[in-house]
Design an enzyme around this catalytic site. Structure first.
Site, short mmCIF file in Angstrom:
data_model
loop_
_atom_site.label_atom_id
_atom_site.label_comp_id
_atom_site.label_asym_id
_atom_site.label_seq_id
_atom_site.Cartn_x
_atom_site.Cartn_y
_atom_site.Cartn_z
N SER A 159 0.88 -1.18 0.00
CA SER A 159 0.00 0.00 0.00
C SER A 159 0.90 1.22 0.00
O SER A 159 2.07 1.14 0.42
CB SER A 159 -0.84 0.00 1.28
OG SER A 159 -1.34 1.30 1.56
N TYR A 172 -2.33 -1.02 10.44
CA TYR A 172 -2.28 -1.22 8.98
C TYR A 172 -0.96 -0.70 8.40
O TYR A 172 -0.27 -1.40 7.65
CB TYR A 172 -3.48 -0.51 8.35
CG TYR A 172 -3.64 -0.71 6.86
CD1 TYR A 172 -4.24 -1.87 6.36
CD2 TYR A 172 -3.21 0.25 5.96
CE1 TYR A 172 -4.40 -2.05 4.98
CE2 TYR A 172 -3.36 0.08 4.59
CZ TYR A 172 -3.97 -1.07 4.11
OH TYR A 172 -4.13 -1.24 2.75
C1 BGC Z 1 -6.15 1.65 2.10
C2 BGC Z 1 -7.33 2.48 1.67
C3 BGC Z 1 -6.88 3.91 1.45
C4 BGC Z 1 -5.65 4.00 0.57
C5 BGC Z 1 -5.10 5.40 0.45
C6 BGC Z 1 -5.05 1.79 1.09
O1 BGC Z 1 -3.98 0.97 1.40
O2 BGC Z 1 -6.56 0.29 2.22
O3 BGC Z 1 -8.33 2.43 2.66
O4 BGC Z 1 -7.94 4.65 0.82
O5 BGC Z 1 -4.64 3.14 1.07
O6 BGC Z 1 -4.99 6.05 1.69
#
Ligand code: BGC
Length: 274
Positions: A159, A172
């Site tokens: 991410s 996360y």
């Molecule tokens: C998350 C999303 C978020 C995006 C940008 C992703 O990794 O799961 O919820 O919108 O990152 O912030």
């Protein structure tokens, strides 16, 4: 639909967490290019079946396997089922991931642990199983291969939050930051085996994980301020990048992270500030 250029013809691809979102798009994309796809889900059998149905109705090939990627015995069973059915593995897309958001001061150990278990330990368990499978395929080959190309490809779903800190989502962000070093370290270790490991880091992609944001017009507008390219991404944007990393077109790419984010990691707040 199955196109004329079947880049993954007869290759076997596992996509974890492919009952929805980015994983689903990846599974369908690989199947449309001729792969046999293992569609994996952890809890929502109906959604998993929907992914598989879409693959089959396009004329593709696949199976549906239930496995929680954070549980070793379930991961091993999924790989056994894959080999029993298709006889080999070519690509792992380690995609399964989730969010359990909370302000840090209120975050419970359970919220922390669940995210680390699925997003990070799940990568360890699935990547280890895939790497062992790739190595054993070479050891058990009846004749030596003369190909210089990679013998197995692993793509991890990271991410933008592997580099962008994210208040209210520290479990996360920590898991995604962890994926970065995990990916680079195993890439270094597995490259001599001719196994390629890379990640993709999506920004804001329209999927169920962030529905709360894109379905609210005010939050959606705020979100666009963070995206220089001024559109939210689609799961297909990510699937196409994953397929490139899984293909021989990227054969000299090892240990890289490809950001699929419309420029979200370009510090857009600085465009007219600073
Ligand atoms: C998350 C999303 C978020 C995006 C940008 C992703 O990794 O799961 O919820 O919108 O990152 O912030």
């Amino acid at each position: 639909m199955i196109g004329p250029e079947l880049k993954f013809k007869d290759q076997v691809v596992i996509v974890t967490g492919s009952s929805s979102g980015i994983g689903k798009a990846c599974a369908i994309h690989f199947a449309n290019q001729g792969a046999h796809v293992v569609v994996n889900y952890s809890s929502n059998a109906e959604e998993g079946q929907n992914t598989l149905d879409e693959i089959l109705s396009n004329g593709g090939s696949g199976i549906l396997v239930k496995a929680d990627v954070s549980r070793e015995e379930e991961v091993l069973a999924m790989f056994r089922e894959t080999i029993n059915k298709f006889g080999k593995l070519d690509v792992l897309v380690s995609n399964a991931g989730l969010q359990k958001d909370s302000p840090f001061l209120e975050m419970t150990l359970q919220q922390w642990q669940k995210v680390i278990d699925v997003n990070l330990t799940g990568m360890f368990l699935t990547c280890r199983a895939a790497a062992r499978q790739f190595v054993s395929q070479v050891e058990n080959a009846t004749e030596p291969s003369h190909s210089e190309l990679s013998i197995g490809k692993i793509i991890l779903m990271s991410s933008v939050h592997d580099v962008i800190p994210w208040a209210g989502h520290v479990n996360y962000a920590a898991s995604k930051g962890g994926i970065m070093m995990f990916m680079k370290s195993i890439s270094q270790e597995l490259a001599p085996h001719k196994i390629r490991v890379n990640s993709v880091s999506p920004g804001a992609i329209k999927t169920p994980i962030n529905k709360e944001v894109w379905s609210d017009p005010n939050k959606y507008n705020d979100l666009l301020n963070l995206i220089p390219y001024k559109r939210i991404g689609t799961p297909q944007d990510v699937a196409k990048a994953v397929a490139w990393l899984a293909s021989d077109d990227s054969d000299y790419v090892n240990g890289e992270t490809l950001y699929i984010d419309g420029g979200m990691t370009l510090y857009p707040e600085f465009a007219d500030n600073g």
